[in-house]
Design a protein around this motif. Structure first.
Motif, mmCIF file in Angstrom:
data_model
loop_
_atom_site.group_PDB
_atom_site.id
_atom_site.type_symbol
_atom_site.label_atom_id
_atom_site.label_comp_id
_atom_site.label_asym_id
_atom_site.label_seq_id
_atom_site.Cartn_x
_atom_site.Cartn_y
_atom_site.Cartn_z
ATOM 1 N N LEU A 181 0.810 -1.229 0.000
ATOM 2 C CA LEU A 181 0.000 0.000 0.000
ATOM 3 C C LEU A 181 0.841 1.277 0.000
ATOM 4 O O LEU A 181 0.301 2.363 -0.135
ATOM 5 C CB LEU A 181 -0.929 0.017 1.225
ATOM 6 N N LEU A 182 2.165 1.128 0.200
ATOM 7 C CA LEU A 182 3.011 2.318 0.366
ATOM 8 C C LEU A 182 4.144 2.337 -0.647
ATOM 9 O O LEU A 182 4.662 1.275 -1.030
ATOM 10 C CB LEU A 182 3.617 2.312 1.775
ATOM 11 N N LYS A 183 4.552 3.519 -1.049
ATOM 12 C CA LYS A 183 5.728 3.657 -1.914
ATOM 13 C C LYS A 183 6.551 4.847 -1.408
ATOM 14 O O LYS A 183 6.039 5.647 -0.592
ATOM 15 C CB LYS A 183 5.303 3.807 -3.364
ATOM 16 N N PRO A 184 7.793 4.977 -1.885
ATOM 17 C CA PRO A 184 8.610 6.086 -1.400
ATOM 18 C C PRO A 184 7.882 7.421 -1.558
ATOM 19 O O PRO A 184 7.230 7.655 -2.574
ATOM 20 C CB PRO A 184 9.854 6.024 -2.293
ATOM 21 N N GLY A 185 7.968 8.250 -0.523
ATOM 22 C CA GLY A 185 7.285 9.555 -0.547
ATOM 23 C C GLY A 185 5.961 9.522 0.206
ATOM 24 O O GLY A 185 5.437 10.572 0.575
ATOM 25 N N ASP A 186 5.428 8.318 0.421
ATOM 26 C CA ASP A 186 4.162 8.202 1.149
ATOM 27 C C ASP A 186 4.404 8.256 2.657
ATOM 28 O O ASP A 186 5.542 8.142 3.131
ATOM 29 C CB ASP A 186 3.461 6.865 0.835
ATOM 30 N N GLU A 187 3.291 8.330 3.364
ATOM 31 C CA GLU A 187 3.360 8.404 4.827
ATOM 32 C C GLU A 187 2.374 7.416 5.430
ATOM 33 O O GLU A 187 1.290 7.200 4.886
ATOM 34 C CB GLU A 187 2.981 9.832 5.217
#
Ligand code: PLP
Length: 398
Positions: free
Chosen positions: A101-107
């Motif tokens: 559910l997450l990729k670089p830049g996400d929180e």
């Protein structure tokens, strides 16, 4: 059993019969464990169609296996999800869901009190991959409203939380998260679908350490993720679980299917014993504070009553004194075994901040309103009088 009509049979019935496609091979009453790593094709065309999901046949056990599939179908039914994915452990489920559910830049925003390895994953490991993490107090809805922003893609929490049993308002947080475009992942290990179904309250994914109550017998390590959306579950299974390789063993799935048959029975009995223990501790002169959502004095009690059908089998407490006194109590227990894990038939005891949650700094423990002397009990299925007698003699050593 054909579960075309999912709504009619009750939970207890579905926990025994839910899922599957008609009778088991050889008319076996118990579905067999398929100990095979690979499956034969009739032709390359058959293989091609199966790889393309045009058939429901099997390719390879890392991708699918009949015993695993039955466990996944049953869990999806019990949690009220569209589909589920079985994993080799709870942490395999949690890490795969978060990475999917997450990729670089996400929180990611998570509750400040989490199982130790989950906290390490969120606070320390994900940031190495460019994912920012914020650990905040999600027992207050305003905590999420204040921190959420357009970069937030996941909101993650346990309710009741481990080990402080805090109750988080699932529906309220889901509403805030949905408005911001973030997915909500709830660890339902402590409540189980017997007492709480987060997907019905708006969550996107439920994760479990199936090692705990779902197994119920302390004989496996296992995990499962149940999703509200079937396409997401397919992506999680074939795009992440299969590629990372944290697959559950078919034998584990078979043991979990056995555990599920008695889940509702066991949970009610765990709860009965836990409530008796919590009430006993609340009246004990050497006990400072008791944490159990079923006590009317517990801060999350009203919310628990509103979103749960039962309060569970975990009780935490702080005896008078500091960590040394807690160690004395724990070391004096005889029926309770000093061990990590929870949800077994056997009563278990631990000092979380010296064991499962040792990664927490003293200031974080204090900020959560806790002390390092907290003792966590997984109240088992022994007779409640024997359980209480063991606690009584241990507290008498103070
Ligand atoms: N979630 C909770 C609430 C837990 O208590 C645990 C383990 O204790 C986990 C997740 C991790 O599960 P596993 O040990 O099956 O990897």
């Amino acid at each position: 059993m054909n579960t075309g009509d999912r709504t009619t049979p009750r939970f207890e019935t579905l926990a025994i019969h839910g899922g599957g496609r008609g009778k088991a091979p050889a008319n076996a009453l118990n579905y067999p464990v398929f100990l095979t790593s690979t499956f034969e094709f009739d032709s390359v065309e058959h293989a091609d169609a199966t790889f393309g999901f045009e058939t429901e046949d099997y390719v390879y056990t890392r991708g699918n296996n009949p015993t695993l599939r039955l466990f996944e179908e049953r869990m999806a039914i019990l949690e009220g999800g569209a589909a589920s994915v079985a994993f080799a452990s709870g942490m395999a489920a949690i890490s795969s869901v978060l990475l999917s559910l997450l990729k670089p830049g996400d929180e990611v925003i998570a509750h400040r009190m989490l199982y130790g390895s989950t906290r390490n994953l969120i606070a320390n490991i994900l940031p190495r991959y460019g994912v920012r993490s914020k650990l905040v107090d999600l027992t207050q809805t305003s905590g999420l409203a204040h921190h959420i922003n357009e970069r937030t893609k996941v909101v993650y929490f346990e309710t009741p939380s481990n080990p402080s049993l805090e109750i988080i308002d699932i529906a309220a947080l889901c509403e805030i998260a949905r408005a911001a475009g973030a997915k909500v992942v709830v660890d339902n290990t402590l409540a189980t679908p017997v007492f709480q179904r987060p997907l019905a309250q708006g969550a996107d994914v439920v994760v479990h350490s199936a090692t705990k109550y779902i197994s119920g017998h302390g004989d496996v390590v296992a995990g499962v993720a149940v999703a509200a959306d079937a396409d997401y579950a397919h992506e999680l299974k074939f795009g992440y679980m299969c590629e990372f390789g944290g697959v559950m063993s078919p034998f584990t799935a078979w043991l979990l299917l056995r555990g599920l048959k008695t889940l509702a029975l066991r949970m009610r009995e765990h709860e009965r014993n836990a409530l008796a223990v919590a009430q006993y501790l609340e009246g004990h002169p050497s006990v400072k504070r008791v944490y159990y959502p079923g006590l009317s004095s517990f801060p999350g009690h009203e919310r628990a009553k509103a979103q749960m059908r039962g309060f569970g089998g975990m009780v935490s407490f702080e005896p008078d004194g500091a960590l040394e006194e807690s160690k004395k109590v724990v070391n004096s227990m005889k029926l309770f075994k000093i061990a990590v894990s929870l949800g077994d038939c056997e009563s278990l005891v631990e000092c979380p901040f010296a064991m499962t949650h040792r990664g927490y700094e003293a200031c974080e423990i204090a900020a959560a309103g806790l002390t390092p002397s907290l003792i966590r009990l997984s109240v088992g299925l022994e007779h409640k009088d024997d359980i209480i007698a063991d606690i009584e003699q241990a507290l008498a050593t103070l």
